[in-house]
Enzyme design. Sequence first.
Site, mmCIF file in Angstrom:
data_model
loop_
_atom_site.group_PDB
_atom_site.id
_atom_site.type_symbol
_atom_site.label_atom_id
_atom_site.label_comp_id
_atom_site.label_asym_id
_atom_site.label_seq_id
_atom_site.Cartn_x
_atom_site.Cartn_y
_atom_site.Cartn_z
ATOM 1 N N GLU A 107 0.831 -1.198 0.000
ATOM 2 C CA GLU A 107 0.000 0.000 0.000
ATOM 3 C C GLU A 107 0.870 1.254 0.000
ATOM 4 O O GLU A 107 1.822 1.359 0.773
ATOM 5 C CB GLU A 107 -0.921 0.017 1.229
ATOM 6 N N GLY A 167 3.395 1.852 11.059
ATOM 7 C CA GLY A 167 3.078 1.122 12.277
ATOM 8 C C GLY A 167 2.622 -0.295 12.009
ATOM 9 O O GLY A 167 2.998 -1.226 12.708
ATOM 10 N N ALA A 168 1.809 -0.449 10.957
ATOM 11 C CA ALA A 168 1.275 -1.770 10.618
ATOM 12 C C ALA A 168 0.595 -1.672 9.269
ATOM 13 O O ALA A 168 0.393 -0.577 8.729
ATOM 14 C CB ALA A 168 0.293 -2.248 11.689
ATOM 15 N N MET A 169 0.220 -2.822 8.712
ATOM 16 C CA MET A 169 -0.454 -2.877 7.412
ATOM 17 C C MET A 169 -1.492 -3.984 7.433
ATOM 18 O O MET A 169 -1.230 -5.099 7.875
ATOM 19 C CB MET A 169 0.579 -3.109 6.310
ATOM 20 N N GLU A 170 -2.676 -3.681 6.876
ATOM 21 C CA GLU A 170 -3.861 -4.516 7.063
ATOM 22 C C GLU A 170 -4.040 -5.617 6.037
ATOM 23 O O GLU A 170 -5.164 -6.106 5.839
ATOM 24 C CB GLU A 170 -5.117 -3.637 7.036
ATOM 25 N N ASN A 171 -2.988 -6.066 5.357
ATOM 26 C CA ASN A 171 -3.121 -7.135 4.365
ATOM 27 C C ASN A 171 -4.138 -8.185 4.840
ATOM 28 O O ASN A 171 -4.042 -8.673 5.968
ATOM 29 C CB ASN A 171 -1.775 -7.825 4.144
ATOM 30 N N HIS A 195 -6.979 -1.345 15.103
ATOM 31 C CA HIS A 195 -7.020 -0.606 13.837
ATOM 32 C C HIS A 195 -6.917 -1.550 12.638
ATOM 33 O O HIS A 195 -7.741 -1.495 11.713
ATOM 34 C CB HIS A 195 -5.860 0.404 13.828
ATOM 35 N N GLU A 196 -5.920 -2.419 12.662
ATOM 36 C CA GLU A 196 -5.692 -3.292 11.505
ATOM 37 C C GLU A 196 -6.801 -4.317 11.326
ATOM 38 O O GLU A 196 -7.171 -4.644 10.192
ATOM 39 C CB GLU A 196 -4.333 -4.000 11.635
ATOM 40 N N HIS A 244 -9.781 -2.852 9.687
ATOM 41 C CA HIS A 244 -9.581 -2.773 8.237
ATOM 42 C C HIS A 244 -10.047 -4.026 7.513
ATOM 43 O O HIS A 244 -10.314 -3.972 6.309
ATOM 44 C CB HIS A 244 -8.097 -2.572 7.935
#
Length: 991
Positions: A184, A318-322, A354-355, A358
């Site tokens: 992303e 911080g993080a990624m919602e894959n 949060h993730e 998503h």
Amino acid sequence: MVSVRLLVLFLLSVSLLGSQPTQSSQQVSSPAHPAGEQSPLDPSSLSFPWSRLRLPRYIIPLHYHLFLHPNLTSLSFTGSVQIQIDVQNNTNWVVLHSKGLHISKATILDQNLAHLSDQVLPVLHNPSHEQIGIFSPRVLSSGQKYFLYIEFEAELAEGFYGFYKSTYRTSQGETRTLASTHFEPTSARMAFPCFDEPNFKANFSVRIRRSQEYISLSNMPVVKTVEVNGGLLEDQFAESVKMSTYLVAFVICDFKSVTGTTSSGVQVSIYAAPEKWQQTHYALEVAVKMLDFYEDYFNIRYPLPKQDLIAIPDFQSGAMENWGLTTYRETSLLFDPLTSSVSDKLWVTMVIGHELAHQWFGNLVTMEWWNDIWLNEGFARYMEYISVEATYPDLKVEEYLLHTCFAAVGLDSLNSSRPISSPAENPTQIKEMFDTVSYDKGACVLHMLRHFLTDEVFQSGIVRYLRKYSYKNAHNQDLWDSLANTCSEEDFISGKHCYDSGQAAKNAYLFAGEHLDLTAMMNTWTLQKGIPLVTVTRKGPRLLLRQDRFLRTVMPSDPLWSSLQKGFLWQIPLTYKTDVSGTIHRHLMTSPTDSIHIGEEASWVKVNTDMTGFYVVHYEESGWDVMTKLLRENYTALSYKDRTQLIHNAFQLVTAGHLPLNKALDLIGYLKRETHTVPLLKGLGYLEAFYHIIEKRDELDLTQNLGMYILQFFRAVIDQQTWSDSGSVSERRLRSEVLSLACHLDYPPCLERARQRFKDWLQSNGTLKSVNCILTHTVISQQPQTIHKTNRTLLFQDGLYNLICHLLPACVYSSPPTDVAETVFSVGAQDDHGWASLLNTYKTSLSAAQKHKILFALTSSRDSNKLQRLLDLGLEGKVIRSQDLSSLILMVARNSRGCNLAWNFVKKNWDTLVQKFQLGSFCIRNIIIGTTGQFSSQEELNEMQLFFESIKEQASQLRATQVALDNVQKNVRWVQRNLETLRSWLNEQMQ
């Protein structure tokens, strides 16, 4: 050359049919190819067929069959992708994305997998648009499906985007390598050729070839592993649900995991480097709870059989919602009870919340284009608060929502802000959309809307939105339509969407006795930038209201004021209460001026109850005196949120030139009696901010006087703090921040306690900790990888938990209490031995939370040579990872001895920083804005302008440069207007 180019474009005009309507649609073909195949053309004679940044719409990807073979020794990968495509207009060209990939073969097959041509298909590249065009001599017919097959190879990327390499060091000093992805917003094209736009959703079938010492992970579970030549293994993953390319993910590593199961049977696993496995258990507990919560709240089952969460050692954000494989920075997923503070715990909880939000907002329903990224990020940010409040009420997360909205006000009150929904076309512009406006303002506008519609209506509306647009893409308007439509409970339970586009325009909610067009109202919050200022004036029984655009960079007396106000009007859902009743009154303000009847008997009125609305309130004439008197005489008449908002609004109005500084300072005079952490820290925070700005100027007397005042005024609060981890979350947060400031201001009792704690830590760091703590970690890491879930509580197998509880006290004794560790380390870092000891511990620590605290402490040194050494280590990227470089720069910049050092470092190494983090990334944005954030002189402003002019080509693409200039202009004006007032006010207080 020009004439040849025009001729070729004419001959290939069929390729643009439907997407370039001004081109000829006539196909030019040779009689020798009756099946529609054109005479072969020399690739060098072809011109790239597409001129736009966004891909043509006449070819739709349906299914990717992706094969990858990463080599973690050569740090490269090979791969192939077979994409099933649906052709919607006759064409000879397939245009898609590719960046940094060497394409070795491209073919097109029909539905029977027969090759359309026995020729090698020409592949043209347009690097500036990150696109490739594949030419088919035979026309691809409208209404038919084909398979596009491409073979490719590339190096594993340096940095944090695409398919990139990461490393970690074991406690024995061995460096191990893994490969991970971050796509992303526009980096899937760096890993495989694809239609890399969010509305090209498709299914994905992934195969990954690996060595036996590694595992591979992707969005879906492995369904089969087969052995192939050379002793390699190939993992075949289940077909994915329909999703956007930016959500595809894969990781090849040697990590260990801990696993649990949700109430609905979803398998949840947390992965980390083997020696950090014991820090994964809290994340597992949170993830299981969160998935259970979201399935209930959204009334939609999580659609995948598993959810993996993995801590990547090198990770920029911080993080990624894959979908099904969320990736995290280690500080955002790992929790070590020995070294992680309560703030660290809250952060981990909120990031996971949060993730996982998503997985519905963003993954199940995705914005149509990046201009509406707030539909993903604003919702996920807001759901952090809803989910954590429901699952971990003891963390008091609601206290932090105010600060999220304050951050949004801070940016939105600059003229360089932008609307929530803004145009974004190229990758740099798209990256810049991931900012405070999308996340924080988006969350706060949703908070306002939720209170406006009521919890029940808001929740049912977003469920309708998620159901209607599942596996699809949506716009702003789709959300408003879903929220503005009502349906019966029977229809809702039966799964109907209760949606009628004709009814949507007619339907309205009744709010405060007034009918509402929800779309018209919300467009004023999402399609125009800025935040409203509501000015309140009491006239007998009536409250007179006026709305303006709130700006902190231009004063009302400035000639530009009226032009910057022109055209701005909001529909504001006002709330207010008085001392006459406890009722929260509501009023929808839709015009520049308005009035409300409140009655003669009300002695005070507080507007924007609990700051549920996203607007600033100014109490004109004697209004602020009334508020000050109320706080001094009966502050509990207002909620802690109302008290905090009054403090915030007052000091914001000072900056904007609407209120004298002494009025705001008088307002917080009541804080000696304040018992709630949030307003107390808000008032203290403003004084601390003033101190840091003045500390960097040649104002020694003023700096000393302000420091003495802060210590004197807050001495009772400081002295009552214990150096422990006891108390509620709010009390522990207060302890951390108050003691940190007290020691920074050289308060002797604080320094004495911190030095003793640091001495104890130094003495025990090599004995107790090395024996008992490492023993504990070793025992844990050797246990089976599964934790049983019993009555929603996670338990270690075979009574291991009891053993750990006996061992932990010795470990805790060797480390400072987590809430004050940063303060203890910062005091200890002021001498050479302490600083060197901390740097050595930083190099060997297995706790990302502890490393962050130590790095903060190291940057608090008053020795500029040490600060420069840290910056050099960060640039090198070995001792201090590149992922932490932007944070390091900001830490050095907040130090009065390091402010200019950090700024000069940024200027000198600008090209390297852009290469590491990419233009438009949040790291570059934070570096630009954060490094200059405490500048307050005209000379510093001029220097910034000169530097931005020297990088004009890049600076012109960045909104962050103008935000930074606006911010410093605001500081310059604040100093010019308020420095003498502050000096006089302090002299009066110190007498």
